[in-house]
Motif scaffolding. Structure first.
Motif, short mmCIF file in Angstrom:
data_model
loop_
_atom_site.label_atom_id
_atom_site.label_comp_id
_atom_site.label_asym_id
_atom_site.label_seq_id
_atom_site.Cartn_x
_atom_site.Cartn_y
_atom_site.Cartn_z
N THR A 157 89.21 27.09 15.58
CA THR A 157 88.86 25.90 15.28
C THR A 157 88.44 24.73 16.43
O THR A 157 89.19 24.58 17.44
CB THR A 157 89.88 25.11 14.51
N GLN A 158 87.14 24.61 16.42
CA GLN A 158 86.55 23.61 17.56
C GLN A 158 86.72 22.10 17.17
O GLN A 158 87.02 21.49 18.34
CB GLN A 158 85.21 23.85 17.74
N ALA A 159 86.85 21.52 16.25
CA ALA A 159 86.87 20.19 15.76
C ALA A 159 87.00 20.01 14.42
O ALA A 159 86.70 21.00 13.52
CB ALA A 159 85.68 19.30 16.37
N LYS A 160 87.53 18.83 13.91
CA LYS A 160 87.31 18.19 12.61
C LYS A 160 86.73 16.90 12.63
O LYS A 160 87.09 16.09 13.52
CB LYS A 160 88.85 18.17 12.06
N TYR A 161 85.90 16.60 11.53
CA TYR A 161 85.20 15.42 11.38
C TYR A 161 85.39 15.03 9.91
O TYR A 161 85.58 15.75 9.19
CB TYR A 161 83.66 15.47 11.64
N TYR A 162 85.50 13.50 9.94
CA TYR A 162 85.25 12.79 8.75
C TYR A 162 83.87 12.54 8.29
O TYR A 162 83.11 11.94 9.09
CB TYR A 162 86.18 11.51 8.71
N THR A 163 83.55 12.79 6.93
CA THR A 163 82.15 12.79 6.74
C THR A 163 81.46 11.45 6.85
O THR A 163 80.27 11.10 7.39
CB THR A 163 81.76 13.23 5.32
N ASN A 164 82.10 10.29 6.69
CA ASN A 164 81.91 9.04 6.96
C ASN A 164 81.46 8.74 8.27
O ASN A 164 80.87 7.79 8.57
CB ASN A 164 82.94 7.86 6.40
N ASP A 165 82.30 9.38 9.03
CA ASP A 165 82.02 8.98 10.86
C ASP A 165 80.86 9.78 11.36
O ASP A 165 80.24 9.39 11.94
CB ASP A 165 83.62 9.19 11.56
N THR A 166 81.05 11.21 11.06
CA THR A 166 79.92 11.96 11.46
C THR A 166 79.43 13.00 10.31
O THR A 166 80.10 13.70 9.89
CB THR A 166 80.57 13.09 12.33
N PRO A 167 78.10 12.43 9.82
CA PRO A 167 77.74 13.19 8.45
C PRO A 167 77.44 14.53 8.63
O PRO A 167 77.07 15.13 9.77
CB PRO A 167 76.67 12.44 8.34
N LEU A 168 77.67 15.53 7.73
CA LEU A 168 77.56 16.97 7.85
C LEU A 168 75.99 17.27 8.30
O LEU A 168 75.98 18.10 9.07
CB LEU A 168 77.74 17.56 6.39
N GLU A 169 75.18 16.34 7.75
CA GLU A 169 73.67 16.94 8.13
C GLU A 169 73.47 16.61 9.66
O GLU A 169 72.74 17.41 10.31
CB GLU A 169 72.74 15.81 7.38
N GLU A 170 74.04 15.63 10.20
CA GLU A 170 73.87 15.43 11.68
C GLU A 170 74.44 16.72 12.54
O GLU A 170 74.12 17.17 13.59
CB GLU A 170 74.69 14.22 11.96
#
Length: 674
Positions: free
Chosen positions: A89-102
């Motif tokens: 696992t390299q990282a976890k992101y919240y979609t509101n902070d970092t959109p999946l498309e980006e």
């Protein structure tokens, strides 16, 4: 192999597999994508390439028979192979902070190999984006039926979801299928009358030349350790090697490094610059031509290696090295740093003559020039600090903006819900001929439910617990009667007739589920001993009080009132079960569970008859609520408690803590699991 993975694979279209390596080579020619099972071994293929073998090795499939499963989408064997092998696992992101498309765009541009999984805090399903050397495929399992979605539809659904996604770097192990061994053709022995060309050449030459320049027995060793790049079936040989292509001693075609990569089917918006893949007929013709070509001599092999370029396996090496997630912040990315460094170096190069000229003229420059330089440097420093402060302020404003957006969305949802409820009231109001309206609070507090039977001889809850009455018998014989402190004729609640309002309420439906359905669920799953106190308490229920109160003594000896949405009592009025109900769309929180545990523990300390406390929600339970439940029922390291989800207050006192979720009018006990 993971049991869930095996379950999903066995739902694919299948057919018998036989023939071992020969059958695998046929699959490779047909660009097969799926899985092959032989005994306990599993093999995954993507577009004809073996991308992973588990619980066995390639030799497990030699001359073997089994079952072949064709994947409904090529992304699945690659994803399952990565998951089975395990990644980092390299990282976890919240979609509101970092959109999946980006994030997906950044991973693709940096030739990432691995997958993205969006499933945490997502109720609609599980979403995946699989990457190989930057190229991506999308797949999703949506809904309770786990409907399979792929391609653009899967990605758009994932991009619209709100949740936490995980970026996992994973390797892909490309495994070659062994080729059949072909015996070498014997070289024909020359007859006495035949003369070799080399002998004729030797006779025609002079003895001095033969003595001074003997032919070496073996080719000289080369210092070049690079592996030559043989021609492949996807790309023609470079034009710089015409002599090699036309030589009768050209070695048989081998698989190049670029061919060893699987070529997944990418999305329509992405470009693929890989060459055309050879058809099965072209591959078979190539194999036949290879077997008919003579063995290459050492001299021609050295010559061929000298004409090859040492970048033969760059594609293979490239995707193996790009298994770490790049920074999603452009200012922190390696490409941005290198670009800025290059610009800075070019700027320094252009300014070098000017600086040299300034150094030459500085001897005669007045002192004011030096003062002006210091002023400019101070001004530059001040502006840099101002820019930094503005950037910090901008980030703060962006965070506040996002919070306001979330608050706006929440309020909008509440407004929409209120509008729906108002419209419902308007539609129902004309049909209700009520003399007066009362509030839901008054309707609940002035109502009691009673457990009654058509005939006690036809079956009771005690008979059901003893196994002497079926569910159908109890359901037809048991009745929930209500008694009110007001005359129900001409009474309406929220625009509905009183009885309609009561029967549609979660309080009434919960009591109905508890006294009949839960009792039989405990019996049918064999949890009578684990939920002993609750199982016995249900049989003693006589009536239910809605939005009632109980009294308990504090440690100081003072009495205090404790409120519950439902209190179920025996014939003597002793509390047997208490429950709180969350009838909103918001999830049940840790604070809700903490309040329930505190109040229930005070009641259980004063009443030995309390057997269970329930938290019922129309939504779901937050992790904090589950943690509060686990802490309350753990009992310590040395506990030998056999009762399930039990809050132990003393050696003889305690109660079961149960969590229930309501879905479409049905109730499901989630803690403890039955």
């Amino acid at each position: 192999m993971d049991a869930r993975t095996v379950e999903q694979i066995t739902e694919w279209d299948s057919r018998p597999f036989s023939g071992g390596f020969e059958a695998l080579r046929d699959f490779a020619d047909a660009d097969f994508s799926g899985a092959v099972k032989v005994g306990g071994a599993w093999l995954f293929m993507l577009n004809g390439r073996v991308v992973g073998i588990f619980d066995g090795n390639i030799d497990s499939f030699e001359d073997a028979n089994g079952e072949a499963y064709e994947a409904p989408h090529p992304s699945l064997p690659l994803l399952f192979s990565m998951q089975e092998r395990g990644g980092k696992t390299q990282a976890k992101y919240y979609t509101n902070d970092t959109p999946l498309e980006e994030a997906s765009s950044t991973l693709s541009s940096n030739k990432f190999t691995g997958y993205v999984e969006l499933s945490e805090n997502v109720l609609s399903g599980d979403y995946y984006v699989v990457y190989h050397g930057g190229r991506s495929m999308n797949v999703a399992y949506v809904g309770e039926s786990e409907k399979l979605l792929t391609g653009d539809e899967a990605f758009q659904r994932a991009n619209d979801e709100v949740g936490i996604y995980e970026v996992v770097a994973a390797d892909v192990d490309i495994i070659d299928i062994p080729e059949p061994e072909t015996p070498p053709e014997p070289e024909p022995e020359p007859t006495p009358t035949e003369r070799q060309p080399s002998e004729s050449a030797a006779e025609s030459g002079s003895e001095s030349e033969a003595d001074s320049e003997p032919v070496p027995d073996s080719p000289p060793e080369s210092d070049d350790d690079s592996v030559p790049s043989p021609p492949n079936d996807r790309q023609p040989a470079p034009s710089s090697q015409p002599s090699q292509a036309s030589s009768p001693q050209t070695p048989p075609s081998q698989t190049t490094a670029s061919e060893s990569e699987p070529t997944p089917e990418t999305e329509p918006t992405q470009t693929q610059d890989s060459p055309r893949r050879a058809t099965p007929e072209e591959k078979r013709e190539q194999k036949q031509s290879q077997s008919s070509q003579p063995t290459q001599s050492p001299q021609s092999s050295d010559s061929a290696s000298e004409t090859k370029t040492p970048a033969s396996f760059s594609d293979e090496q490239q995707w193996r090295e790009t298994t770490t997630i790049p920074s999603l912040d452009p200012e922190k990315s390696s490409s941005s740093k290198s670009r800025n460094t290059g610009v800075k170096q070019r700027r320094n190069t252009r300014q070098s003559p000017q600086r040299q000229s300034q150094n030459r003229n500085s001897r005669g420059a007045p002192a004011s020039s030096s003062n002006r330089t210091k002023e400019l440097e101070a001004e530059l420093t001040a502006r840099a600090k101002k820019i930094e402060a503005l950037q910090t302020e901008l980030k703060s404003v962006e965070v506040e903006r996002d919070e306001l957006k979330q608050e706006r969305d929440r309020l909008q949802n509440e407004l929409d819900q209120l509008r729906i409820e108002l419209e419902t009231v308007r539609q129902n109001s004309p049909g209700v001929t009520a003399e007066r309206q009362i509030t839901p609070q008054q309707a609940f507090t002035e109502t009691n439910l009673f457990v009654r039977y058509g005939s006690k001889g036809k079956g009771t809850l005690a008979d059901a617990a003893a196994g002497d009455a079926s569910r159908e018998t109890i359901e037809s014989n048991l009745k929930l009667e209500h008694h009110t402190q007001f005359d129900v004729d001409g009474i309406a609640v929220d625009g509905k007739e009183y009885e309609t309002f009561l029967h549609e309420s979660m309080e009434y439906q919960f009591v109905s589920w508890l006294v009949v359905d839960l009792l039989y669920e405990i019996i049918e799953t064999g949890h009578q001993r684990g939920l002993k106190d609750l199982f016995e308490g249900i049989q003693e229920i006589d009536r239910a009080e809605l939005q009632g109160t109980l009294t308990a003594e504090t440690e100081e000896g003072e009495e205090r009132e404790l409120s519950f949405d439902v209190i179920l009592r025996d014939r003597m009025g002793n509390p047997l079960v208490v429950a709180n109900i969350n009838d909103s769309r918001d999830p049940a929180t840790g604070e809700m569970l903490g309040s329930l545990v505190d109040a229930s523990s005070d009641v259980a300390s004063a009443n030995n008859e309390l057997s269970a406390a329930f938290q019922v929600t129309k939504s779901f339970f937050e992790p904090a609520a589950l943690e509060t439940t686990e802490d309350a029922t753990s009992g310590g390291l040395l506990t030998r408690e056999k009762r399930e989800s039990f809050v132990k207050l003393s050696r003889k006192r305690g109660y079961h803590l149960c969590l229930v979720e309501s879905r479409n009018g049905e109730f499901h006990l989630t803690v403890p699991e039955l």
